[in-house]
Write a protein that holds these residues in place. Structure first.
Motif, PDB file in Angstrom:
ATOM      1  N   GLY A 183       0.808  -1.219   0.000  1.00  0.00           N
ATOM      2  CA  GLY A 183       0.000   0.000   0.000  1.00  0.00           C
ATOM      3  C   GLY A 183       0.839   1.265   0.000  1.00  0.00           C
ATOM      4  N   SER A 184       2.171   1.109   0.069  1.00  0.00           N
ATOM      5  CA  SER A 184       3.034   2.297   0.145  1.00  0.00           C
ATOM      6  C   SER A 184       2.953   3.140  -1.128  1.00  0.00           C
ATOM      7  CB  SER A 184       4.480   1.877   0.406  1.00  0.00           C
ATOM      8  OG  SER A 184       4.821   0.846  -0.487  1.00  0.00           O
ATOM      9  N   ALA A 185       2.820   2.506  -2.274  1.00  0.00           N
ATOM     10  CA  ALA A 185       2.749   3.276  -3.521  1.00  0.00           C
ATOM     11  C   ALA A 185       1.463   4.107  -3.567  1.00  0.00           C
ATOM     12  CB  ALA A 185       2.816   2.348  -4.727  1.00  0.00           C
ATOM     13  N   ARG A 186       0.405   3.571  -2.980  1.00  0.00           N
ATOM     14  CA  ARG A 186      -0.859   4.326  -2.906  1.00  0.00           C
ATOM     15  C   ARG A 186      -0.641   5.594  -2.058  1.00  0.00           C
ATOM     16  NH1 ARG A 186      -4.163   4.471  -6.148  1.00  0.00           N
ATOM     17  NH2 ARG A 186      -3.861   6.672  -5.858  1.00  0.00           N
ATOM     18  N   VAL A 187       0.064   5.436  -0.948  1.00  0.00           N
ATOM     19  CA  VAL A 187       0.346   6.591  -0.081  1.00  0.00           C
ATOM     20  C   VAL A 187       1.164   7.621  -0.856  1.00  0.00           C
ATOM     21  CG1 VAL A 187       1.504   7.363   2.033  1.00  0.00           C
ATOM     22  CG2 VAL A 187       0.293   5.176   2.005  1.00  0.00           C
ATOM     23  N   ALA A 188       2.214   7.147  -1.524  1.00  0.00           N
ATOM     24  CA  ALA A 188       3.073   8.072  -2.278  1.00  0.00           C
ATOM     25  C   ALA A 188       2.237   8.815  -3.316  1.00  0.00           C
ATOM     26  CB  ALA A 188       4.209   7.304  -2.944  1.00  0.00           C
TER      27      ALA A 188
END
Ligand code: CP
Length: 420
Positions: free
Chosen positions: A134-139
């Motif tokens: 989910g880190s890419a969604r946050v970025a």
């Protein structure tokens, strides 16, 4: 000048995907967090552009000479990082990069949200790899320039899927009807996850071969069936030379992909055991070395069956196989360059597409903020476990009361979400 994502407001962290308005015919400014951020028509358009780019992959154009790419890799990479950076250089653009994020202010505790908000001032596009799901969604949510997911934990790796589909299309001249055996650690393998969805969308067939405990997550198999009507065959091992009668005689209980089934496989897509995703060394030790593609096995495959691997390999793909013309994995890695050149050109607004955007294909339901109810994502590898400023956002699963997916990592869980 930085390319603003449509409708984005810097730093708010609550934005919906931009450049996805109905009838949109541009990929400019698009985040590519998931393979679902591109429509089939757009993917085909990118492949046509990649065909053109592959003729210039040794030269240098000035198509993106006014653009800068930032690569932000919290995890090691050879292919993804170098091919993105080479792609940008071949397009005439510049790159800013950090060989080790621990040499950046991440080491001082800077959050992902703050890091990308800084980099958006310096670059026109961010390529992000991170160990948490989910880190890419946050970025993407916190950054006003396009973000491309270069792998977020065990979740997704959409640009790997683009080059995997491109390889199949180039080498088999079609994707529809091609039967791909996904072999290996299908629980943790993000390339296998994104590819399964990509194949399903283009009419490919999926056969899963994973050791016990490393099978494809059941909710993924359910989604493939529910949304794409794809029912995959599943096996726990790949018998080197076991025929079905031999298997029965040996009273092997677990489902084995026998030589009879192997003859129906067009592509063997093997992945390594993802050591870095295991909760314990003991679990990893139990799984490692449990399967391998060998020249012996390939004697039973068809003469036109391709062997693919996202690489790196460890011990699941014998070096002897490299000499076999069916071994496509180095060609596959090489296709990453023209495919990523095409994606960069499109997302940076240097390519006009006739393809329709995702609207109409994917309807992402609205999410519900359950922070005040004290609910948190139960996935211990979700980005919300580390980036604690994130809200607890859940997307209800249609027709399944009390089931919802984490907005970030996508994991489905039992949680009460009030519905209208
Ligand atoms: N296939 C792939 O993602 O390779 P890297 O980890 O080397 O980028």
């Amino acid at each position: 000048m930085a390319l603003r994502k449509r409708g984005s407001r810097k730093g708010e962290g609550e934005r919906l995907p931009r450049a996805q308005s109905r009838g949109s015919r541009t990929m400019a400014g698009r985040d590519v967090v998931s393979i679902f951020d591109l429509s089939n028509a757009e993917i085909e358009d990118l492949f046509a552009l990649a065909d053109e780019m592959s003729q210039h992959s040794r030269g240098r154009s000035d198509l993106c000479s006014d653009k800068i790419l930032a690569s932000l890799f919290y995890e090691p990479s050879t292919r993804t990082r170098f091919s993105f950076e080479a792609a940008m250089l071949r397009l005439g653009g510049g790159i800013i990069s950090c060989a080790d994020v621990q040499a950046s202010s991440v080491a001082k505790g800077e959050t992902l949200a703050d890091t990308v908000r800084i980099l958006e001032s310096y670059a026109d596009i961010l390529i992000v790899r991170h160990p948490l799901e989910g880190s890419a969604r946050v970025a993407a949510d916190y950054c006003s320039v396009p973000v491309v997911n270069a792998g977020d934990g065990a979740h997704e790796h959409p640009t790997q899927t683009l080059l995997d589909l491109y390889t199949i299309r180039r080498e088999k001249e079609r994707i529809e009807g091609v039967n791909v055996a996904l072999v290996g650690d299908l629980k943790h393998g993000r390339t296998a996850h994104s590819l399964a969805y990509g194949l399903a969308r283009f009419g490919g067939k999926i056969t899963c071969v994973a050791p016990k405990g490393l099978e494809m997550p059941p909710e993924m198999l359910e989604r493939l069936e529910r949304d794409f009507d794809v029912r995959s065959e599943s096996y726990n091992s790949l018998a080197d030379f076991v025929s079905e009668p031999d298997r029965l005689a040996a009273q092997v209980d677990e489902p084995v992909l026998s030589v009879e089934v192997l003859r129906f496989i067009d592509v063997i897509y093997v992945t390594r055991v993802q050591k870095e995703r295991f909760n314990s060394q003991q679990e990893f030790e139990a799984a490692k070395g449990s399967y391998a593609i060998t020249t012996v096995l390939l004697r039973h495959a068809r003469p036109d069956t391709l062997v693919m691997h996202p690489l790196p390999r460890v011990d699941e793909l014998a070096y002897e196989v490299d000499a076999d013309p069916r071994a496509a994995y180095f060609r596959q890695a090489a296709y990453g360059l023209p495919v990523r050149m095409a994606l960069l050109a499109a997302v940076l607004g240097k390519h006009r597409t006739k393809a329709r955007s995702v609207e109409g294909l994917i309807k992402r339901p609205a999410d519900v903020d359950l922070t005040s109810a004290g609910v948190r994502c139960q996935n211990s590898h979700c980005v919300t476990t580390a980036e604690t400023y994130l809200r607890a956002r859940f997307v209800p699963v249609a027709d399944r009361p009390n089931r919802a997916c984490c907005y970030y990592c996508g994991q489905e869980m039992t949680v009460h979400v009030p519905r209208d």
